[in-house]
Design an enzyme around this catalytic site. Structure first.
Site, mmCIF file in Angstrom:
data_model
loop_
_atom_site.group_PDB
_atom_site.id
_atom_site.type_symbol
_atom_site.label_atom_id
_atom_site.label_comp_id
_atom_site.label_asym_id
_atom_site.label_seq_id
_atom_site.Cartn_x
_atom_site.Cartn_y
_atom_site.Cartn_z
ATOM 1 N N SER A 77 -1.292 35.305 14.924
ATOM 2 C CA SER A 77 -1.833 33.992 14.589
ATOM 3 C C SER A 77 -2.291 33.229 15.830
ATOM 4 O O SER A 77 -1.777 33.435 16.935
ATOM 5 C CB SER A 77 -0.782 33.161 13.856
ATOM 6 O OG SER A 77 -0.275 33.849 12.737
HETATM 7 N N1 SAH Z 1 3.859 36.376 12.713
HETATM 8 C C1 SAH Z 1 2.883 37.370 13.087
HETATM 9 C C2 SAH Z 1 1.612 37.255 12.270
HETATM 10 C C3 SAH Z 1 1.259 38.570 11.632
HETATM 11 S S1 SAH Z 1 -0.022 38.509 10.417
HETATM 12 C C4 SAH Z 1 2.630 37.299 14.578
HETATM 13 O O1 SAH Z 1 3.135 36.383 15.240
HETATM 14 O O2 SAH Z 1 1.978 38.187 15.088
HETATM 15 C C5 SAH Z 1 0.908 38.639 8.912
HETATM 16 C C6 SAH Z 1 1.777 39.842 8.740
HETATM 17 O O3 SAH Z 1 2.316 39.804 7.418
HETATM 18 C C7 SAH Z 1 1.107 41.200 8.856
HETATM 19 O O4 SAH Z 1 1.734 41.913 9.878
HETATM 20 C C8 SAH Z 1 1.338 41.865 7.498
HETATM 21 O O5 SAH Z 1 1.586 43.258 7.588
HETATM 22 C C9 SAH Z 1 2.554 41.125 7.010
HETATM 23 N N2 SAH Z 1 2.785 41.116 5.563
HETATM 24 C C10 SAH Z 1 1.917 40.969 4.541
HETATM 25 N N3 SAH Z 1 2.555 40.978 3.353
HETATM 26 C C11 SAH Z 1 3.888 41.117 3.641
HETATM 27 C C12 SAH Z 1 5.082 41.181 2.848
HETATM 28 N N4 SAH Z 1 5.074 41.095 1.518
HETATM 29 N N5 SAH Z 1 6.258 41.318 3.478
HETATM 30 C C13 SAH Z 1 6.313 41.426 4.829
HETATM 31 N N6 SAH Z 1 5.240 41.369 5.622
HETATM 32 C C14 SAH Z 1 4.038 41.207 5.038
#
Ligand code: SAH
Length: 237
Positions: A77
């Site tokens: 993000s």
């Molecule tokens: N907090 C992260 C942002 C990652 S983007 C950072 O700081 O880098 C969002 C993430 O949510 C992705 O890695 C995706 O694989 C995950 N995601 C999507 N649906 C999900 C679910 N149901 N449970 C766990 N993770 C999920």
């Protein structure tokens, strides 16, 4: 040449220091100037080497004012959004009400691990759920290298992590059609969840605080996240 000076070969800059100015500038321009004032959040964002949470070839763009690809079609993000969500979690309020406890925080969609690192830098005990095993493994390795003990469960984060509940805070880094019910159930009294809610294309960042059996809702701002795929999220595909 008579001999070599052992140790640091450069002017004293360790590899991370190469980014120190950009990190400080990011906190100033992208976070503080846009209204994030919680000193602990500013300090935490200023302490985490974001360049270690992006693929090596993108290290030079780690402090750009936007999200970046981290592989598997996912993103880390934008710094401002991480700061906004972290501030909205209100861990300072929680700590004031529970002075001797360590706040346990659930990080749903751990991805690169950057958000988890910022939460750990605030002194929280962080547990994460990530559905992509490869991302989870990489995040664990990065966090471990920084000396941060974060537990990451590979699975559907819309179900939360009931065995570790209740939580002092929950951050969801992916867009949900509505606030997943199991996550609301896993909030401690006085705890908050911060989650983007809307369609796959655009969402509103929401904060919901549990006050006994009541839930207080606050709309924070429009945003765009990747979808939360799972039982209480969007269907795959
Ligand atoms: N907090 C992260 C942002 C990652 S983007 C950072 O700081 O880098 C969002 C993430 O949510 C992705 O890695 C995706 O694989 C995950 N995601 C999507 N649906 C999900 C679910 N149901 N449970 C766990 N993770 C999920």
């Amino acid at each position: 040449m008579i001999g070599r000076v052992r140790g640091r070969a450069t002017n004293g800059a360790s590899p991370e220091d190469r980014f120190a100015d950009r990190r400080a500038e990011m906190v100033h321009r992208q976070v503080r100037s846009r209204g994030i004032r919680d000193p602990e959040v500013l300090r935490a964002m200023g302490s985490i080497p974001r360049e270690r949470f992006v693929p090596p070839e993108l290290a030079d763009r780690a402090y750009d004012d936007g999200a970046l690809g981290i592989g598997s079609g996912q993103t880390i993000s934008q710094p401002y959004i991480v700061a906004r969500m972290t501030e909205a979690l209100g861990l300072a309020e929680w700590a004031a009400a529970h002075p001797v406890e360590t706040a346990r925080v659930l990080d749903v969609g751990t991805g690169s691990g950057y958000q988890a690192a910022v939460l750990a830098a605030l002194g929280a005990e962080v547990v994460g759920v990530e559905r992509d095993e490869e991302l989870a493994t990489d995040a664990l390795r990065r966090l471990g290298a920084l000396g941060m003990a974060v537990d990451i469960h590979v699975g559907d984060g819309t179900l939360g992590w009931p065995e570790r509940a209740p939580f002092a805070g929950i951050i969801v880094a992916a867009a949900a059609p509505e606030v997943p019910e199991p996550l609301l159930a896993q909030l401690a009294d006085g705890a908050r969840i911060v989650v983007p809610v809307g369609t796959r294309q655009h969402q509103e960042l929401m904060m919901v605080r549990r006050a006994g059996s009541r839930l207080e809702e606050q709309h924070l701002e429009p945003c765009v996240f990747v979808p939360l795929i799972g039982r209480f999220g969007f269907p795959e595909g």
